[in-house]
Write an enzyme that holds these catalytic residues in place. Structure first.
Site, mmCIF file in Angstrom:
data_model
loop_
_atom_site.group_PDB
_atom_site.id
_atom_site.type_symbol
_atom_site.label_atom_id
_atom_site.label_comp_id
_atom_site.label_asym_id
_atom_site.label_seq_id
_atom_site.Cartn_x
_atom_site.Cartn_y
_atom_site.Cartn_z
ATOM 1 N N THR A 186 0.849 -1.251 0.114
ATOM 2 C CA THR A 186 -0.065 -0.142 -0.125
ATOM 3 C C THR A 186 1.157 1.234 0.007
ATOM 4 O OG1 THR A 186 -0.165 0.205 2.475
ATOM 5 C CG2 THR A 186 -2.034 -1.083 1.225
ATOM 6 N N GLU A 331 -5.814 -3.530 -1.270
ATOM 7 C CA GLU A 331 -6.094 -4.814 -0.317
ATOM 8 C C GLU A 331 -7.447 -5.573 -1.129
ATOM 9 O OE1 GLU A 331 -5.587 -1.797 0.999
ATOM 10 O OE2 GLU A 331 -4.456 -1.971 2.890
ATOM 11 N N LYS A 442 -14.663 16.712 11.832
ATOM 12 C CA LYS A 442 -15.615 16.667 12.806
ATOM 13 C C LYS A 442 -15.954 17.719 13.511
ATOM 14 C CE LYS A 442 -13.992 11.940 13.507
ATOM 15 N NZ LYS A 442 -12.699 11.742 12.949
ATOM 16 N N TRP A 447 -20.447 15.004 11.467
ATOM 17 C CA TRP A 447 -19.460 14.674 10.609
ATOM 18 C C TRP A 447 -19.651 15.458 9.471
ATOM 19 C CZ3 TRP A 447 -18.148 8.670 10.204
ATOM 20 C CH2 TRP A 447 -17.644 8.182 11.431
HETATM 21 P P1 ADP Z 1 -3.452 3.730 0.074
HETATM 22 O O1 ADP Z 1 -4.587 3.070 0.513
HETATM 23 O O2 ADP Z 1 -2.070 3.099 -0.023
HETATM 24 O O3 ADP Z 1 -3.706 5.185 -0.610
HETATM 25 P P2 ADP Z 1 -5.020 2.416 -2.508
HETATM 26 O O4 ADP Z 1 -4.894 2.805 -3.754
HETATM 27 O O5 ADP Z 1 -5.369 0.998 -2.088
HETATM 28 O O6 ADP Z 1 -3.793 3.050 -1.701
HETATM 29 O O7 ADP Z 1 -6.102 3.455 -1.695
HETATM 30 C C1 ADP Z 1 -7.398 2.926 -1.586
HETATM 31 C C2 ADP Z 1 -8.313 4.154 -1.178
HETATM 32 O O8 ADP Z 1 -8.400 5.083 -2.254
HETATM 33 C C3 ADP Z 1 -9.548 3.722 -0.777
HETATM 34 O O9 ADP Z 1 -9.577 3.180 0.351
HETATM 35 C C4 ADP Z 1 -10.408 4.993 -1.001
HETATM 36 O O10 ADP Z 1 -10.177 5.990 0.080
HETATM 37 C C5 ADP Z 1 -9.643 5.612 -2.082
HETATM 38 N N1 ADP Z 1 -10.445 5.609 -3.259
HETATM 39 C C6 ADP Z 1 -10.353 4.430 -4.436
HETATM 40 N N2 ADP Z 1 -11.053 4.728 -5.404
HETATM 41 C C7 ADP Z 1 -11.971 5.950 -5.023
HETATM 42 C C8 ADP Z 1 -13.254 6.495 -5.441
HETATM 43 N N3 ADP Z 1 -13.595 6.057 -6.762
HETATM 44 N N4 ADP Z 1 -13.561 7.484 -4.867
HETATM 45 C C9 ADP Z 1 -13.260 7.899 -3.510
HETATM 46 N N5 ADP Z 1 -12.062 7.374 -3.188
HETATM 47 C C10 ADP Z 1 -11.659 6.105 -3.938
#
Ligand code: ADP
Length: 546
Positions: A186, A331, A442, A447
């Site tokens: 990640t 993940e 917050k 929220w």
């Molecule tokens: P990291 O968690 O290391 O930043 P990832 O690429 O796995 O890398 O990121 C996943 C996260 O990206 C998700 O948990 C979410 O918060 C965000 N994300 C992915 N796609 C979208 C989307 N279409 N809209 C909003 N957030 C998104």
């Protein structure tokens, strides 16, 4: 009683064998780091992957050995996808945008034995090579003519020499489908990097599901250009799904600016593309400022961060390119949900359909999801109640590599992966991310979702990028502060932008103030680093009021 059907393990090599046998003449086109355009067929790919599999054995790579890559999207990287995983070793794709110390930490943690890298990254790898304690072989992904005259890396090897010196006589081994195939860390925007170790089974199931028409939708009639990097969650699976269906593949190499991408879209007849919103912003700017059109592009998949509705509108209304909004995570291999309408929704008005498509979408079959409150109780699917998003499924992480304990949480009868996202789900099963739990503002116990506030700001014609973060407030604990990058030459004022929110959201959601900046810091995968902004502007409102 068992079924009486053949039992063949689900292996990644099956995609390559399929591509070779049924789509042998289909093209793979790559813009190379060397600057030129390279083209060959799936048949060539398969032969060179077999050679590389033999070469890897010659380097001492065995089943489960980790083989690192640091490379752009290109045919040599694709050959490694298949030769490494297909032979039973584990492909570890390293993100070159990480800090060199993180690269060292990750390669060490993964225990990479061989490291393949593009010439762009030679200085970076030279600077860290002596600290990579497990790497025995360094291979530069070029031919002899492009090898440097000298390098601080002793015994730097040449990719094309390895291929040329190996036989293409190789049988892809058959083994347990649960064996590890690839590894991706990640990006660390949410803490220290964690290794997600995919299996052949999870990858194959993800590939079948992600290619479906209601998912990322790829077919033998498509020309696919994945902008999303092969070093980030396997380019959302396109290197596998394109081979599985026999689509033409076009790789942009290091050319990720609007002009280079547009040129490839047009010259290669690209029909489908995929990437994060920041990349599409660059492409749209280029197309708009040069008065261009897309002549073959049918759809683009946007994910990784929220796709602003204004971007979706421009693509669809001005350029006739369908936007598919998708959500996923490292993940989740990564595809989780896709914003494609159901048949029952086709009769809705245009604005109603748009509102649904702007959500992150329905889960792909194979992924189950739900939202829960802080006590872990299930929350209703009413499209309004927001809660922590949990997922489970065939291609969802169970444990991180070498981590103690599992990230999963018990809820009801099952174990679920907590995504760290806050979302609503409506009665049709469309999920809408309102925030990352860390980014939620917050305010007085309530929220405020930052994504809505950013989307509104970014729909203003003078705004290039906007991030909304919580800033300390003496009365409400936190209040939204909007950080904005204006279009070059624009003088749009704080008052005008604040006024732009009127009627679009509840009044108390309106940001307390606006800060104009030249740039918003982006992370290794093109996402806004909001924690940096939060640190920088945490006291902005109190100091301003003092
Ligand atoms: P990291 O968690 O290391 O930043 P990832 O690429 O796995 O890398 O990121 C996943 C996260 O990206 C998700 O948990 C979410 O918060 C965000 N994300 C992915 N796609 C979208 C989307 N279409 N809209 C909003 N957030 C998104």
């Amino acid at each position: 009683m068992n079924g009486l059907m053949q039992q063949q393990p689900l292996l990644i090599s099956s995609f390559l064998q399929n591509a070779q046998r049924h789509h042998g003449e289909q093209l793979v086109v790559s813009r190379r780091v060397e600057g030129d355009i390279h083209r060959y067929t799936y048949r060539d790919l398969a032969a060179r992957a077999r050679r590389m599999a033999n070469a890897l054995a010659g380097l001492g790579v065995k089943p489960a050995s980790r083989v690192g890559t640091m490379a752009w999207n290109g045919y040599r990287h694709l050959e490694l996808y298949y030769s490494v995983s297909g032979s039973g070793a584990v492909l570890h794709t390293l993100n070159p945008r990480l800090h060199p110390d993180q690269v060292v930490w990750i390669a060490d943690h993964a225990e990479d034995e061989v490291l393949f890298f593009d010439k762009t990254f030679l200085p970076l790898i030279e600077s860290v090579a002596s600290r990579l304690s497990t790497v025995k072989h360094f291979v530069l992904m070029v031919d002899k003519g492009h090898m440097p005259e000298q390098s601080t890396i002793a015994n730097l090897q040449c990719y094309e020499d390895l291929i040329a010196g190996a036989s293409d006589d190789y049988e892809w081994p058959v083994f347990d489908e649960n064996k590890a195939s690839s590894l991706c860390y990640t990006s660390g925007t949410t803490g220290s990097p964690k290794g997600v170790l995919y299996s052949h089974r999870s990858t194959v199931l993800h590939t079948y599901a992600s290619a479906l028409p209601d998912a990322l939708s790829v077919s033998a009639r498509d020309t696919v250009l994945p902008v999303v990097p092969m070093f980030h969650v396997n380019a959302w699976g396109f290197p596998y799904s394109a081979c599985m269906v026999g689509a033409k593949l076009v790789f942009p190499g290091p050319g990720l600016d609007g002009a280079s991408l547009y040129e490839l879209f047009e010259s290669e007849g690209v029909t489908v593309s995929a990437g994060v919103p920041t990349v599409w912003q660059g492409l749209l700017n280029h197309v708009q400022s040069n008065g261009l059109r897309f002549s073959t592009m049918k759809r683009t998949i946007i994910g990784g961060s929220a796709c602003q509705p204004s971007m979706m509108e421009t693509f669809e209304d001005t350029y006739g390119v369908q936007v598919i909004h998708a959500w996923g995570m490292t993940e989740l291999s990564p595809v989780g949900t896709v914003g494609i309408l159901k048949g029952t929704q086709l009769g809705l008005s245009r604005s109603e359909r748009r509102a649904i498509q702007a959500k992150q979408g329905r889960s792909v079959c194979g992924i189950d999801m739900k939202i829960v409150d802080v006590q872990g109780n299930d929350l209703p699917w009413d499209g309004k109640t927001a809660g922590d998003l949990l997922v489970r499924g065939h291609w969802v992480v169970q444990n991180y590599l070498k981590a103690e304990g599992s990230p999963l949480v018990q809820s009801g009868h099952h174990l679920w992966f907590p995504t760290g996202d806050v979302a609503t789900i409506d009665a049709d099963g469309f999920m809408n991310i309102t925030d990352r739990s860390k980014d939620v503002i917050k305010s007085g116990g309530e929220w405020i979702g930052s994504i809505d506030l950013e989307n509104i700001a970014m729909s203003h014609p003078d705004v290039v990028m906007a991030a909304c973060v919580g800033a300390r407030h003496p009365k409400w604990d936190e209040r939204p502060l909007l950080v904005v990058v204006r279009k070059p030459g624009s003088e749009v004022s704080r008052e005008e932008l604040l006024g732009f929110y009127e009627g679009k959201i509840a009044r108390w959601w309106t940001p307390d103030d606006i800060v104009f900046v030249d740039a918003i810091p982006l992370g290794a995968t093109g996402k806004m680093l909001k924690h940096k902004l939060r640190d920088q502007f945490w006291n902005y409102l109190t100091e301003r009021q003092d």
